[in-house]
Motif scaffolding. Structure first.
Motif, PDB file in Angstrom:
ATOM      1  N   ALA B  86       0.828  -1.206   0.000  1.00 11.49           N
ATOM      2  CA  ALA B  86       0.000   0.000   0.000  1.00 11.49           C
ATOM      3  C   ALA B  86       0.867   1.263   0.000  1.00 11.49           C
ATOM      4  CB  ALA B  86      -0.933   0.004   1.212  1.00 11.49           C
ATOM      5  N   LEU B  87       1.879   1.287   0.855  1.00  6.81           N
ATOM      6  CA  LEU B  87       2.709   2.483   0.979  1.00  6.81           C
ATOM      7  C   LEU B  87       3.590   2.692  -0.252  1.00  6.81           C
ATOM      8  CD1 LEU B  87       3.553   4.878   2.801  1.00  6.81           C
ATOM      9  CD2 LEU B  87       5.309   3.380   3.788  1.00  6.81           C
ATOM     10  N   THR B  88       4.157   1.593  -0.786  1.00  4.47           N
ATOM     11  CA  THR B  88       5.025   1.753  -1.956  1.00  4.47           C
ATOM     12  C   THR B  88       4.203   2.147  -3.187  1.00  4.47           C
ATOM     13  OG1 THR B  88       5.019  -0.661  -2.354  1.00  4.47           O
ATOM     14  CG2 THR B  88       6.905   0.252  -1.149  1.00  4.47           C
ATOM     15  N   ARG B  89       3.021   1.577  -3.327  1.00  2.00           N
ATOM     16  CA  ARG B  89       2.188   1.929  -4.486  1.00  2.00           C
ATOM     17  C   ARG B  89       1.698   3.380  -4.380  1.00  2.00           C
ATOM     18  NH1 ARG B  89       1.441   1.965  -9.778  1.00  2.00           N
ATOM     19  NH2 ARG B  89      -0.745   1.984 -10.419  1.00  2.00           N
ATOM     20  N   TYR B  90       1.218   3.771  -3.191  1.00  2.00           N
ATOM     21  CA  TYR B  90       0.767   5.143  -2.936  1.00  2.00           C
ATOM     22  C   TYR B  90       1.894   6.117  -3.298  1.00  2.00           C
ATOM     23  CZ  TYR B  90      -0.632   9.097   0.181  1.00  2.00           C
ATOM     24  OH  TYR B  90      -0.954  10.325   0.727  1.00  2.00           O
ATOM     25  N   SER B  91       3.093   5.795  -2.855  1.00  2.00           N
ATOM     26  CA  SER B  91       4.249   6.640  -3.111  1.00  2.00           C
ATOM     27  C   SER B  91       4.635   6.670  -4.578  1.00  2.00           C
ATOM     28  CB  SER B  91       5.441   6.169  -2.280  1.00  2.00           C
ATOM     29  OG  SER B  91       5.141   6.235  -0.902  1.00  2.00           O
ATOM     30  N   GLN B  92       4.516   5.513  -5.245  1.00  2.00           N
ATOM     31  CA  GLN B  92       4.902   5.449  -6.652  1.00  2.00           C
ATOM     32  C   GLN B  92       4.001   6.350  -7.504  1.00  2.00           C
ATOM     33  OE1 GLN B  92       4.299   1.922  -9.426  1.00  2.00           O
ATOM     34  NE2 GLN B  92       6.480   1.813  -9.009  1.00  2.00           N
ATOM     35  N   VAL B  93       2.713   6.368  -7.186  1.00  2.00           N
ATOM     36  CA  VAL B  93       1.783   7.240  -7.904  1.00  2.00           C
ATOM     37  C   VAL B  93       2.205   8.700  -7.696  1.00  2.00           C
ATOM     38  CG1 VAL B  93      -0.607   8.030  -8.006  1.00  2.00           C
ATOM     39  CG2 VAL B  93      -0.108   5.590  -7.826  1.00  2.00           C
ATOM     40  N   LEU B  94       2.593   9.039  -6.464  1.00  2.00           N
ATOM     41  CA  LEU B  94       3.048  10.398  -6.168  1.00  2.00           C
ATOM     42  C   LEU B  94       4.337  10.730  -6.915  1.00  2.00           C
ATOM     43  CD1 LEU B  94       2.320  10.494  -2.318  1.00  2.00           C
ATOM     44  CD2 LEU B  94       1.031  11.637  -4.114  1.00  2.00           C
ATOM     45  N   TRP B  95       5.269   9.775  -6.973  1.00  2.00           N
ATOM     46  CA  TRP B  95       6.519   9.976  -7.722  1.00  2.00           C
ATOM     47  C   TRP B  95       6.233  10.285  -9.186  1.00  2.00           C
ATOM     48  CZ3 TRP B  95      11.431  10.938  -6.916  1.00  2.00           C
ATOM     49  CH2 TRP B  95      12.039  10.580  -5.705  1.00  2.00           C
ATOM     50  N   ARG B  96       5.296   9.553  -9.774  1.00  2.00           N
ATOM     51  CA  ARG B  96       5.023   9.718 -11.196  1.00  2.00           C
ATOM     52  C   ARG B  96       4.463  11.105 -11.484  1.00  2.00           C
ATOM     53  NH1 ARG B  96       1.783   5.829 -13.947  1.00  2.00           N
ATOM     54  NH2 ARG B  96       3.258   5.732 -15.676  1.00  2.00           N
ATOM     55  N   SER B  97       3.707  11.657 -10.534  1.00  2.00           N
ATOM     56  CA  SER B  97       3.217  13.012 -10.798  1.00  2.00           C
ATOM     57  C   SER B  97       4.258  14.058 -10.414  1.00  2.00           C
ATOM     58  CB  SER B  97       1.882  13.269 -10.093  1.00  2.00           C
ATOM     59  OG  SER B  97       2.065  13.243  -8.697  1.00  2.00           O
ATOM     60  N   LEU B  98       5.140  13.731  -9.469  1.00  2.00           N
ATOM     61  CA  LEU B  98       6.229  14.644  -9.107  1.00  2.00           C
ATOM     62  C   LEU B  98       7.262  14.737 -10.234  1.00  2.00           C
ATOM     63  CD1 LEU B  98       7.842  16.335  -6.953  1.00  2.00           C
ATOM     64  CD2 LEU B  98       8.724  14.164  -6.089  1.00  2.00           C
ATOM     65  N   ALA B  99       7.403  13.631 -10.977  1.00  2.00           N
ATOM     66  CA  ALA B  99       8.444  13.513 -12.000  1.00  2.00           C
ATOM     67  C   ALA B  99       8.482  14.677 -12.977  1.00  2.00           C
ATOM     68  CB  ALA B  99       8.279  12.206 -12.757  1.00  2.00           C
ATOM     69  N   GLU B 100       7.312  15.135 -13.431  1.00  2.00           N
ATOM     70  CA  GLU B 100       7.318  16.190 -14.443  1.00  2.00           C
ATOM     71  C   GLU B 100       7.867  17.509 -13.913  1.00  2.00           C
ATOM     72  OE1 GLU B 100       3.055  15.148 -15.023  1.00  2.00           O
ATOM     73  OE2 GLU B 100       2.766  17.318 -14.808  1.00  2.00           O
ATOM     74  N   HIS B 101       7.952  17.654 -12.583  1.00  2.00           N
ATOM     75  CA  HIS B 101       8.479  18.896 -12.009  1.00  2.00           C
ATOM     76  C   HIS B 101       9.949  18.783 -11.629  1.00  2.00           C
ATOM     77  CE1 HIS B 101       4.324  20.134 -11.853  1.00  2.00           C
ATOM     78  NE2 HIS B 101       4.038  19.014 -11.232  1.00  2.00           N
ATOM     79  N   LEU B 102      10.486  17.562 -11.661  1.00  2.00           N
ATOM     80  CA  LEU B 102      11.867  17.377 -11.224  1.00  2.00           C
ATOM     81  C   LEU B 102      12.841  17.885 -12.280  1.00  2.00           C
ATOM     82  CD1 LEU B 102      11.709  13.763  -9.716  1.00  2.00           C
ATOM     83  CD2 LEU B 102      11.895  15.902  -8.443  1.00  2.00           C
ATOM     84  N   PRO B 103      13.856  18.635 -11.868  1.00  2.00           N
ATOM     85  CA  PRO B 103      14.882  19.044 -12.835  1.00  2.00           C
ATOM     86  C   PRO B 103      15.656  17.826 -13.357  1.00  2.00           C
ATOM     87  CG  PRO B 103      15.469  19.735 -10.592  1.00  2.00           C
ATOM     88  CD  PRO B 103      14.104  19.168 -10.516  1.00  2.00           C
ATOM     89  N   ASP B 104      16.336  18.008 -14.503  1.00  2.00           N
ATOM     90  CA  ASP B 104      17.068  16.914 -15.143  1.00  2.00           C
ATOM     91  C   ASP B 104      18.080  16.254 -14.224  1.00  2.00           C
ATOM     92  OD1 ASP B 104      17.247  18.405 -18.457  1.00  2.00           O
ATOM     93  OD2 ASP B 104      15.727  17.157 -17.478  1.00  2.00           O
ATOM     94  N   ASP B 105      18.681  17.027 -13.338  1.00  2.00           N
ATOM     95  CA  ASP B 105      19.740  16.437 -12.512  1.00  2.00           C
ATOM     96  C   ASP B 105      19.200  15.471 -11.461  1.00  2.00           C
ATOM     97  OD1 ASP B 105      20.628  19.107 -10.114  1.00  2.00           O
ATOM     98  OD2 ASP B 105      18.740  18.079 -10.517  1.00  2.00           O
TER      99      ASP B 105
END
Lengths: 79, 397
Positions: B86-105
């Motif tokens: 539950a926690l890893t999946r919840y977090s993975q969904v959040l990572w995927r939406s955070l990804a577009e804001h992360l700088p290249d580095d």
């Protein structure tokens, strides 16, 4: 004289040349690329700086300054 | 006339003094102080700050240090327990939406994981996992031996197959931590770098340089150092070794992990090594992994390294020809039930309210976003998106 290929081109050099010397002879002195994309080429000429690396007969990261040319060798640089 | 001016000046002076005092004390007044600026602490700071809380972060060393700087940064769903899934999946969904804001580095890449099966037993496990993930709406694909060779040609012949989980990914955690903390600062958070919390009192926290911070809540996000701030919590250091190779572009596509990794990660005793290889964007390969319980020093241990290299070259013989640039170690924060500790601790004195956000073992980077949202929800008195009881420190009280 020894003939080898560098990035598909035929290069002929006297026996005793290192691969780095053959690359210089073929106008490919700075044949490596840094992660940033900048060009890199041999600096020390004695196998410690690791800037002279090429792919030799399929083996990546071979030191061209420490390798003697052999007939039919296939050298690939980063272009 | 002169007297009146004098009195006015005196009053103005007093008002200035009061204003200055208020400014100073409110500048050191927070809703929450977070100890630790690793990826978990930074993520907590970001979520709390953007929710409008006044956040202070205390970090003695560097932002994105500790296990954040030492680990693989593999963003992976794991199913050791329903709570972990539950926690890893919840977090993975959040990572995927955070990804577009992360700088290249931050080097975020959704390269996917391949869980490698060496024999028929492990293949049965692959099928079990596939069914479990499917029932949770997590995409996965079973690969047979032939498909596995085609997709990852450097793996040895004779493996049984693999489970491909395409939404898993990788990132470079120190830069993600730095980015999240910078975002938190933009939302008003204050960072006290080079400082440690040396004492807690009803008013708040005292720092190593004597600065007194007023706060109602303190979050312990200090990883394997966490028992130093909140003694008697069940967190123990679990040492790991990793190494990184020179550049070999296009050699490996996915994060490759043997199924035995899960057995080792979730064992409670015995040192272990597992095949675990990650391609970086440069074409360098990150190679692991190892787990030790009783190691205390950070030195690289040859016998562990040797066992790890033997294991990884069994799965990927070509690794034996590759040039290794660097080897290092790090310490995960391990708990007895392989779940992190997120939530308030039982405490004798009611203030400041102490929370834990630690004990993530090998899933700290993966679950940093989920941990941060759960923690922020708790501080705000909101309902958490997933049940938080399984991660409650009270379970170990």
């Amino acid at each position: 004289m020894i003939t080898l290929t560098v990035d598909g081109k035929s290069v002929t050099v006297p026996e005793g040349y290192t691969v780095a010397a053959a690359l210089a002879h073929a106008g490919l002195w700075a044949g490596r690329r840094a992660v940033s994309g900048g060009r890199r080429g041999p600096v020390c000429g004695m196998g410690v700086c690791y800037e002279c690396r090429v792919t030799l007969d399929g083996q990546p990261h071979a030191l061209s300054c420490r390798t003697l040319c052999a007939a039919g060798m296939e050298v690939r640089t980063d272009g | 006339m002169l007297l009146a001016t004098g009195y006015l000046l005196l009053i103005a002076g007093y008002l200035l003094l009061i204003a200055g005092y208020l400014l100073l004390t409110t500048a050191l007044s927070f809703d929450v102080i977070i100890a630790g600026a690793g990826i978990v602490g930074a993520a907590c700071a970001w979520e709390c700050a953007r929710a409008g809380l006044r956040v202070g972060v205390v970090e003695p060393r560097m932002v994105g240090g500790g296990a954040t700087a030492a680990g693989m940064g593999h963003l992976v769903v794991m199913d050791d327990s329903p709570a972990q899934l539950a926690l890893t999946r919840y977090s993975q969904v959040l990572w995927r939406s955070l990804a577009e804001h992360l700088p290249d580095d931050c080097e975020y890449r959704e390269c996917g994981t391949l869980w490698i099966a060496a024999d028929a037993d492990e293949m049965a496990e692959v099928n079990r996992k596939a069914a479990l993930l499917q029932s949770h709406g997590i995409p996965s694909e079973v690969l047979d031996a032939q498909q596995l060779t085609e997709i990852e040609p450097l793996l040895r012949q004779g493996l049984a197959g693999a489970l491909r989980v395409p939404q898993d990914g990788v990132a470079y955690p120190p830069n993600v931590a730095r980015f999240l903390l910078a975002q938190a600062v933009e939302s008003g958070a204050k960072v006290f770098l080079g400082q440690k919390i040396t004492g807690l009192s009803a008013r708040g926290a005292e720092l190593s340089d004597g600065t007194a911070l007023t706060t109602n809540a303190v979050v312990n996000a200090t990883g394997h150092w966490s028992p130093a701030l909140t003694p008697q919590i069940p967190v123990k250091p679990r040492k790991g070794h990793l190494l990184i190779t020179d550049r070999y572009p296009q050699s490996v596509r996915h994060q490759l992990v043997e199924l035995g990794y899960l057995k080792n990660a979730h064992a409670v005793a015995a040192d272990s090594v597992s095949f675990n290889v990650q391609p970086r964007a440069t074409g360098q390969l990150l190679i692991g992994s190892s787990r030790q319980y009783d190691a205390t020093g950070p030195e690289v241990e040859p016998h562990i390294l040797q066992a790890m290299l033997r294991r990884v070259t069994e799965y990927m013989p070509a690794l034996a020809q590759m040039s290794v640039l660097r080897v290092w170690t790090g310490f995960r924060a391990a708990t007895p039930n392989h779940l992190p500790l997120i939530g308030p601790v039982a405490q004798e004195s009611p203030k400041p309210k102490l929370y834990l956000a630690t004990g993530h073992e090998g899933l700290g980077v993966t679950t940093a976003p989920g941990t941060a949202q759960i923690l922020a929800d708790m501080l705000l008195g909101c309902e958490t998106a997933i049940p938080a009881d399984p991660y409650s420190p009270i379970n170990f009280a």
